[in-house]
Design an enzyme around this catalytic site. Structure first.
Site, PDB file in Angstrom:
ATOM      1  N   ASP A   1      -7.999  -8.496  10.424  1.00 39.45           N
ATOM      2  CA  ASP A   1      -6.566  -7.830  10.672  1.00 39.45           C
ATOM      3  C   ASP A   1      -5.917  -8.784   9.816  1.00 39.45           C
ATOM      4  O   ASP A   1      -5.237  -9.806  10.493  1.00 39.45           O
ATOM      5  CB  ASP A   1      -6.199  -7.706  12.107  1.00 39.45           C
ATOM      6  CG  ASP A   1      -4.826  -7.248  12.335  1.00 39.45           C
ATOM      7  OD1 ASP A   1      -4.116  -7.358  11.355  1.00 39.45           O
ATOM      8  OD2 ASP A   1      -4.474  -6.948  13.428  1.00 39.45           O
TER       9      ASP A   1
ATOM     10  N   GLN B   1      -0.433  -9.878   9.610  1.00 38.96           N
ATOM     11  CA  GLN B   1       0.301 -11.190   9.237  1.00 38.96           C
ATOM     12  C   GLN B   1       0.104 -11.972   8.134  1.00 38.96           C
ATOM     13  O   GLN B   1       0.850 -12.294   7.427  1.00 38.96           O
ATOM     14  CB  GLN B   1       0.364 -12.216  10.536  1.00 38.96           C
ATOM     15  CG  GLN B   1       1.068 -11.389  11.884  1.00 38.96           C
ATOM     16  CD  GLN B   1       2.236 -11.061  11.562  1.00 38.96           C
ATOM     17  OE1 GLN B   1       3.243 -11.837  11.015  1.00 38.96           O
ATOM     18  NE2 GLN B   1       2.880  -9.945  12.233  1.00 38.96           N
TER      19      GLN B   1
HETATM   20  N1  PMP Z   1      -1.824  -6.556  13.813  1.00 39.96           N
HETATM   21  C1  PMP Z   1      -1.256  -7.538  13.792  1.00 39.96           C
HETATM   22  C2  PMP Z   1      -1.546  -8.879  13.732  1.00 39.96           C
HETATM   23  C3  PMP Z   1       0.158  -7.408  13.801  1.00 39.96           C
HETATM   24  O1  PMP Z   1       1.009  -8.306  13.549  1.00 39.96           O
HETATM   25  C4  PMP Z   1       0.608  -6.051  13.545  1.00 39.96           C
HETATM   26  C5  PMP Z   1       2.370  -5.655  13.513  1.00 39.96           C
HETATM   27  N2  PMP Z   1       3.021  -6.373  14.470  1.00 39.96           N
HETATM   28  C6  PMP Z   1      -0.251  -4.798  13.763  1.00 39.96           C
HETATM   29  C7  PMP Z   1      -1.379  -5.193  13.714  1.00 39.96           C
HETATM   30  C8  PMP Z   1       0.578  -3.514  13.452  1.00 39.96           C
HETATM   31  O2  PMP Z   1       0.834  -3.141  12.320  1.00 39.96           O
HETATM   32  P1  PMP Z   1       1.456  -1.599  11.942  1.00 39.96           P
HETATM   33  O3  PMP Z   1       2.600  -1.373  13.206  1.00 39.96           O
HETATM   34  O4  PMP Z   1       2.122  -2.080  10.816  1.00 39.96           O
HETATM   35  O5  PMP Z   1       0.429  -0.889  11.962  1.00 39.96           O
END
Ligand code: PMP
Length: 406
Positions: A201, A204
């Site tokens: 993931d 960030q």
């Molecule tokens: N994973 C992490 C580490 C995040 O910081 C975020 C968003 N804060 C997400 C997943 C989800 O991202 P999104 O809402 O853009 O799909």
């Protein structure tokens, strides 16, 4: 050194006041602001290009298709992907993880009693889809615990891998809540050694670190455009080509098919197999422009600038009595803290009244907050356009807010 004077001219939104004070935007982990180059790209798309892609024979359709596929190549180059066919456009990180988990659940690769490994640091987006996969397949969710300093317990990680049943490790690169930077190369290597797939993931990390999917060695990597100075509703799943070939599609519809009869459908090749329906065409093209913008400045220089700010912020806030920081000292992107006698929500509300935008609460990481026995933190998160003056304002209003609350 970044040329902040020039950079700030690209971010029109920052030139405004909130409650009579200069806006200081420190909620970049939630979403980043967009440079003029990205906004003009979106505007140009709708003013001069807009058409549906891939199937049209007319001029606009061809131009839109070329721009969309050029953006795919820009992403592939930025990630050092082996091929643009490994780049699937999604609506964001959440969609990318759901795509992989849903597809894996139906792939026959996961059996009852198998294990899915995530970490204590994960965002809800990298927890809930795996819980859903476990419900569907009978697999068990296992958690890599973290230490008091917000780093992962590597010994426990090795112990969990030793079960020999882990089918996938889904791991955040940088924690959105604490700024912890996980050693993704090393952990990917260990997980592969234990026979597991790996999803990173990068929601960030994508705005703070250069990303080389071949050097990381994982099987999937996901991120959102809006955290990389582009628009909301666009994102990327990078996947190893052999796996994208093998895995079943997520959603069915137009674009993802090769041939349809009422009896049977054959699927298109990746990446199209995973892009059912009309995609966010403008969003993908804008993402390409955002990547060009960031690369013109240079991610190493951006990272160095942000690290200077975040270290300085920890230093100037550090002598507030009763402050506790979360995450290790070499954190990246986000600085999370609580102050004794001042609730994080009240702090955030007062700071906003003084023009400083931070995030308070659980940051979509409720299990992590429970681990530390808290309901949330104040989180200041940094981007390329933040300045030393922003750090000074953060320190100043935090002190004032604490004085009001105590
Ligand atoms: N994973 C992490 C580490 C995040 O910081 C975020 C968003 N804060 C997400 C997943 C989800 O991202 P999104 O809402 O853009 O799909």
């Amino acid at each position: 050194m970044l040329d902040l004077e020039t950079i700030l001219q690209d971010f029109l939104i920052l030139d405004q006041s909130v409650n009579g004070r200069r806006l200081v935007y420190l909620d970049n982990a939630a979403t980043t602001q967009k440079p003029l180059a990205v906004m003009l790209t979106s505007r140009h798309y709708y003013e001069a290009v807009n058409a549906n892609i891939h199937r049209g024979t007319h001029k606009l359709a061809r131009t839109a298709t070329e721009a969309f596929e050029k953006a795919r190549q820009t992403v592939a180059t930025h990630l050092n992907a082996a091929s643009a066919d490994e780049v699937v456009f999604t609506s964001g990180t959440t969609a990318g993880i759901n795509l992989v988990s849903s597809s894996l659940a139906r792939s026959g690769r996961i059996s009852p009693g198998d294990e899915v490994l995530i970490s204590a640091l994960e965002h809800h987006s990298n927890i809930v889809p795996w819980q859903m996969l476990c419900q569907q397949t009978g697999a068990n969710l296992k958690i890599i615990p973290c230490h008091e300093d917000g780093t992962l317990d590597r010994e426990a990680f090795r112990g969990l891998l030793a079960s020999g049943r882990v089918k996938i490790l889904a791991l955040t690169w940088i924690s959105n809540a604490f700024g912890t930077v996980n050693p993704v190369v090393e952990m990917t290597h260990a997980a592969h050694h234990a026979g597991a797939l790996v999803l990173i993931d990068a929601a960030q990390a994508i705005a703070h670190l250069p990303t080389d999917v071949q050097a990381i060695g994982a099987d999937f990597l996901v991120f959102s455009g809006h955290k990389l100075y582009s628009t909301t509703g666009s994102g990327v799943l990078w996947g190893r080509e052999s796996l994208l070939q093998e895995l079943p599609p997520w959603q069915g519809g137009g674009e993802m098919i090769s041939e349809v009869t009422f009896e049977k459908t054959t699927y298109n090749d990746p990446p199209f197999k995973f892009e059912a329906g009309t995609p966010n065409i403008e969003g993908a093209i804008a993402l390409g422009a955002a990547i060009d913008y960031v690369n013109d400045i240079g991610l190493p220089a951006i990272h160095e600038h942000e690290m200077t700010l975040i270290r300085r912020a920890a230093e100037v806030l550090g002598d507030i009595p009763g402050i506790r920081f979360y995450g290790p000292a070499d954190r990246s992107g986000s600085l999370s803290f609580n102050i004794e006698g001042a609730h994080h929500f009240d702090l955030g509300t007062l700071m906003d009244q003084m023009g400083v935008a931070v995030r308070t609460g659980h940051h979509c990481c409720q299990p992590l907050m429970s681990r530390f026995g808290i309901t949330g933190t104040v989180r200041a998160s940094f981007a390329l356009y933040n300045t030393q003056a922003d750090v000074d304002a953060l320190a100043d209003v935090t002190r004032k807010a604490v004085d009001m609350l105590r």
